[in-house]
Design an enzyme around this catalytic site. Structure first.
Site, PDB file in Angstrom:
ATOM      1  N   TRP A 195      -6.059 -10.948   5.580  1.00 22.23           N
ATOM      2  CA  TRP A 195      -4.871 -10.153   5.851  1.00 22.23           C
ATOM      3  C   TRP A 195      -4.839  -9.801   7.348  1.00 22.23           C
ATOM      4  CZ3 TRP A 195      -4.408  -5.019   7.623  1.00 22.23           C
ATOM      5  CH2 TRP A 195      -3.083  -4.557   7.681  1.00 22.23           C
ATOM      6  N   ASP A 362      13.942  -2.736   5.132  1.00 26.16           N
ATOM      7  CA  ASP A 362      12.685  -3.116   4.474  1.00 26.16           C
ATOM      8  C   ASP A 362      12.420  -2.204   3.280  1.00 26.16           C
ATOM      9  OD1 ASP A 362       9.597  -3.777   4.377  1.00 26.16           O
ATOM     10  OD2 ASP A 362      10.451  -5.181   5.821  1.00 26.16           O
ATOM     11  N   ARG A 439      -2.660  -2.790  -4.215  1.00 20.66           N
ATOM     12  CA  ARG A 439      -1.579  -1.984  -3.632  1.00 20.66           C
ATOM     13  C   ARG A 439      -0.839  -1.195  -4.729  1.00 20.66           C
ATOM     14  NH1 ARG A 439       3.748  -3.011   0.104  1.00 20.66           N
ATOM     15  NH2 ARG A 439       3.124  -1.630   1.755  1.00 20.66           N
ATOM     16  N   LYS A 472      14.326 -10.535   2.386  1.00 19.43           N
ATOM     17  CA  LYS A 472      12.880 -10.676   2.649  1.00 19.43           C
ATOM     18  C   LYS A 472      12.178 -10.470   1.307  1.00 19.43           C
ATOM     19  CE  LYS A 472       9.093  -8.466   5.215  1.00 19.43           C
ATOM     20  NZ  LYS A 472       8.782  -7.369   6.139  1.00 19.43           N
ATOM     21  N   ASP A 474       9.032 -10.236  -0.807  1.00 22.09           N
ATOM     22  CA  ASP A 474       7.617  -9.950  -0.573  1.00 22.09           C
ATOM     23  C   ASP A 474       6.779 -10.187  -1.830  1.00 22.09           C
ATOM     24  OD1 ASP A 474       5.430  -9.095   0.907  1.00 22.09           O
ATOM     25  OD2 ASP A 474       6.449  -7.327   1.680  1.00 22.09           O
ATOM     26  N   ASN A 476       2.864  -8.721  -2.737  1.00 19.05           N
ATOM     27  CA  ASN A 476       1.812  -7.983  -2.031  1.00 19.05           C
ATOM     28  C   ASN A 476       0.469  -7.856  -2.729  1.00 19.05           C
ATOM     29  OD1 ASN A 476       2.701  -7.193   0.601  1.00 19.05           O
ATOM     30  ND2 ASN A 476       4.325  -6.064  -0.418  1.00 19.05           N
ATOM     31  N   CYS A 515       7.428 -13.765   2.130  1.00 15.72           N
ATOM     32  CA  CYS A 515       6.461 -12.852   2.720  1.00 15.72           C
ATOM     33  C   CYS A 515       5.440 -12.556   1.636  1.00 15.72           C
ATOM     34  CB  CYS A 515       7.164 -11.556   3.150  1.00 15.72           C
ATOM     35  SG  CYS A 515       6.053 -10.294   3.783  1.00 15.72           S
ATOM     36  N   ASP A 537       1.244  -9.567   8.785  1.00 18.16           N
ATOM     37  CA  ASP A 537       1.524  -8.143   8.987  1.00 18.16           C
ATOM     38  C   ASP A 537       1.006  -7.669  10.330  1.00 18.16           C
ATOM     39  OD1 ASP A 537       2.934  -7.733   6.751  1.00 18.16           O
ATOM     40  OD2 ASP A 537       1.392  -6.676   5.630  1.00 18.16           O
TER      41      ASP A 537
END
Ligand code: GLA
Length: 774
Positions: A195, A362, A439, A472, A474, A476, A515, A537
């Site tokens: 990361w 975002d 997360r 976008k 994502d 995660n 992403c 990131d």
């Protein structure tokens, strides 16, 4: 162009040739992969000149061919059981516990290579070859598919397995290709990272044994990007045999490079066999992802050009390929979760005034999302933060001549969400145990069609609720809580690709950016639906150079999303000149990730000029050829338009060089006629000079006082000292190619003058080259 004569298959691209043949055992024997060679191909190439058999080698057919063993034959597909002790490319468990010996059955030529299992297929193939191999005892057919992409110098390969037995089979390994090449004292180039420091290039001498380049986290991963490169030891940026491999797949991958004791080199790539098993019932087919192969005698830049052409012309949707990308302003590092409509409104207005083209909202706009601990899955607008909804923001953007983009993470759910309470069965993993969080979130089970349909419909609602031009998307956290072997990861991605196939067809104008906590899923499978990917990131412009160096070897700049962020950097706390932050971001899909209302007037001016510059020159970045070029300190990159008449040189200093000579940079491929090379202004902040200012200022003015702060915020050191006279030279292209021009050196602690650069560590320069004629 594919030519087939007497069982010899010749696959030609513009600059390469790939040859294999049906051998005396009806196997497919690999003969050659390299620079284009002319036909007819002599049948003698098939001969293995040998009148002995090495020590303990097994002989495949002692009676007819007493000197041939499979242990070092170059093969197009490799199975175990008959004396080939290298890594097999295919393993199938059958109820009779047998090995496979696949023999040529037939072949066919075609113009189409679309896979029928939702896996992405590159478009615009020139020709396709299918070679059917069959094992009569095991009743298994394997089809080797080859796609030829002539202008990109790429061959794609995959295999299709057909079960013609009466019982189910289990596939435990199915690499997309096997390629055995002769040793050329290779170096192996791979990427490694994690990361925020993804895709750092690693180079090592290839030696005996097996090198495994893989990912097991349910994604192509930030640890090892699926691509790898072999280069002859003497090779470099512009010369030497260089062979590149990539894979059109986003799940667990494995690349294998093996040197056996007789120094044959075996290459493979495909679904990672570790963790994989696929049941194949009677008369069912299994298709692997496509692997991508390219080769060049022009070194790393040659392979880079082939990869870039291939991705731009055959992977990226034609709706976005070769098209300029908008300059983004993303609010993430500017606000994190802490925003409301008023704050965003101010950002939108300022983004527009600075010349940005799309504002991206975002994370944090939905559910009760004020931190990353809740609400994934609850895709309803947070009315406390945004009382007038998304349409209000998209209208505001439109009024300010901006597109409107939005962040989503549709494949995930927080346990703390309405969705999870309603549909606990929808998450991936063994639900009879405590599920592993990452997360604070779980992964939705995209192997289920109802989950796929939920995502498709939710996304359709969101995209229909406002004028959204960019998403976008994502992802995660990696996958977890899965059995040690299963087809779940593979089926997850088949589900994911189905979702994206439908959404990109339904909303063809929306620019989807991939992403995954930055570059945790940067691969050709994602690029098949997402024309660009947020690369990391980490927005620190020094760290980013290493990350983007790794990415730009295999992926075109338009795919590598890169933003300018604030000083001090939030990931490293490093301070880097704004010029350099801008230039590093410009080498990819360009944008900003900061609060534009926190800039000084000087920074605003620099950004307005940078955006104007980018708009004027971005077609060279999107459409031109990128090469890393020689310089005797730091790193330099050149973009040249296809007609070689317009170019850009980005130079990055890295650390300051004391006692510098004039910098030496060698351009590449400029024509013989005249060119103008013009440097762009640099902007050094006055405060960077610290106590040194005392040498130049009356004693009453304090270096850290208000007067200097005011000056610093309004003028660069170069302007203040009337040194803003960037270098311009008019010279022949070959003089630039051969490094005959002295580029201004950098400042080295003493003295100032107009023929130097003022930067210290992490400085940069930008030059524009224009052809003036013969
Ligand atoms: C990930 C992304 C970031 C940002 C955050 C939002 O970390 O990589 O760019 O979008 O999520 O939560």
């Amino acid at each position: 162009m594919i030519n087939i004569v007497d069982g010899v298959f010749v696959l030609n691209t513009a600059q390469t040739t790939y040859i294999f043949a049906i051998d005396e055992f009806s196997h497919l024997r690999h003969l050659y992969y390299g620079a284009h060679i002319s036909e007819p191909i002599a049948r003698e190439m098939l001969m293995i000149p040998r009148d002995f058999i090495a020590g303990t080698s097994l002989v495949y057919d002692e009676k007819e061919y007493p000197f041939i063993s499979l242990h070092d034959l170059p093969l197009e597909i490799a199975t175990s059981g008959k004396g080939d002790y290298r890594n097999p490319s295919l393993e199938i468990l059958t109820p009779r516990e047998e090995y496979l010996d696949l023999k040529y059955l037939k072949h066919e030529l075609d113009q189409d290579i679309t896979l029928t299992n939702n896996l992405p297929t590159p478009h615009g193939v020139d020709q396709t070859l299918r070679v059917y191999l069959h094992d009569e005892v095991a009743k298994i057919t394997v089809i080797l598919q080859y796609g030829v992409f002539e202008n990109s110098n790429v061959i794609t390969r995959n295999i299709v397995i057909e079960n013609h037995t009466l019982s189910p089979l289990q596939i435990t390994k199915a690499f997309s290709f096997n390629l055995d090449v002769r040793n050329q004292d290779f170096n192996l180039i791979t990427t490694a990272g994690g990361w925020a420091n993804e895709t750092h290039l690693k180079k090592q001498k290839l030696t005996s044994g097996i090198y495994l380049h893989d990912a097991k986290s349910g994604t192509s991963s930030n640890r090892h990007n699926p691509y790898y490169i072999l280069q002859e030891e003497q090779g470099g940026l512009n010369h030497g045999y260089t062979l590149g491999v990539n894979l059109i797949y986003s799940g667990n991958h494995a690349g294998v490079v093996e040197m056996n004791p007789s120094k044959t080199i075996r290459l493979q790539s495909g679904i990672n066999p570790d963790g994989f098993i696929y049941p194949l019932t009677r008369e069912q087919q299994f298709q692997t992802p496509w692997a991508v192969l390219t080769v060049s005698e022009d070194g790393l830049n040659g392979v880079r050009r082939n990869f870039h052409d291939f991705v731009e012309n055959h992977i990226i949707s034609p709706n976005f390929a070769h098209k300029n990308r908008p300059i983004i302003l993303n609010n993430w590092e500017g606000t994190y979760f802490n925003f409301d409509e008023k704050k965003l409104g101010k950002m939108i207005k300022q983004a527009s005034a600075l010349g940005c083209e799309t504002f991206v909202l975002d994370d944090g706009w939905f559910g009760e999302r004020n931190s990353d601990a809740s609400s994934l899955g609850d895709w309803d607008i947070n009315l406390k933060k945004l009382p007038h909804g998304l349409a209000y923001l998209s209208d505001l953007c439109k009024k300010n001549s901006l597109g409107f983009g939005l962040w989503v993470e549709m494949e995930m759910v927080n346990p703390n969400s309405k969705l999870y309470k309603e549909k606990p069965a929808w998450v991936l993993g063994d639900k009879s145990r405590q599920l592993t969080l990452g997360r604070h979130q779980l992964v939705l089970d995209l192997t289920r069609e109802d989950v796929q349909n939920f995502i498709i419909e939710k996304m359709t609602d969101i995209l229909s609720s406002a004028d959204i031009t960019y998403i976008k998307w994502d992802w995660n956290r990696p996958l977890s809580d899965l059995p040690p072997r299963s087809s779940i990861v593979f089926d997850y991605y088949r589900g994911f690709y189905r979702v994206m196939e439908i959404l990109t067809k339904r909303f063809p104008h929306v620019l989807f950016e991939g992403c995954a906590s930055g570059g945790n899923r940067f691969d050709l499978g994602i690029l098949s639906y997402f024309p660009q990917i947020w690369s990391s990131d980490c927005t620190d412009a020094y760290e980013r150079q290493a990350i983007q160096d790794g990415l730009l070897l295999a992926y075109p700049p338009s795919a590598v999303s890169a933003h300018v962020s604030a000083n001090i950097n939030h990931q490293t706390r490093r301070q880097i000149p704004l010029d350099t932050r801008i230039r590093v971001a410009m080498t990819g899909a360009f944008g900003y990730e900061l609060d534009p209302n926190e800039l000084t007037p000087l920074e605003e001016k620099i950004i307005v000029n940078a955006n104007d510059f980018y708009k004027l020159h971005r077609s060279i970045i999107v459409d031109g050829d990128l090469e890393q070029i020689y310089c005797n300190h730091g790193r330099a990159y050149q973009w040249l338009s296809k007609d070689k008449k317009h170019g850009l040189i980005f130079y990055f200093n890295q650390l300051v060089d004391l006692n510098p000579q004039p910098l030496l940079i060698k351009t590449k491929d400029l024509l013989v006629g005249k060119y103008q090379l013009k440097a762009q202004s640099n902007h050094t902040m006055i405060k960077e000079f610290g106590g040194l200012l005392k040498m130049a200022l009356p004693t009453l003015i304090k270096p850290d006082g208000k007067i200097i702060q005011h000056l610093n915020d309004h003028q660069s050191a170069e302007q203040f000292m009337k040194m803003d006279q960037p270098q311009i030279v008019i010279v022949n292209g070959d003089a630039l190619n051969h490094g005959a021009v002295n580029f201004y050196p950098s400042w080295a602690g003493t003295g100032v003058g107009p023929h130097m650069y003022f930067y210290s560590d992490f400085g940069s320069r930008l030059y524009v080259i224009e052809y003036l004629g013969e």
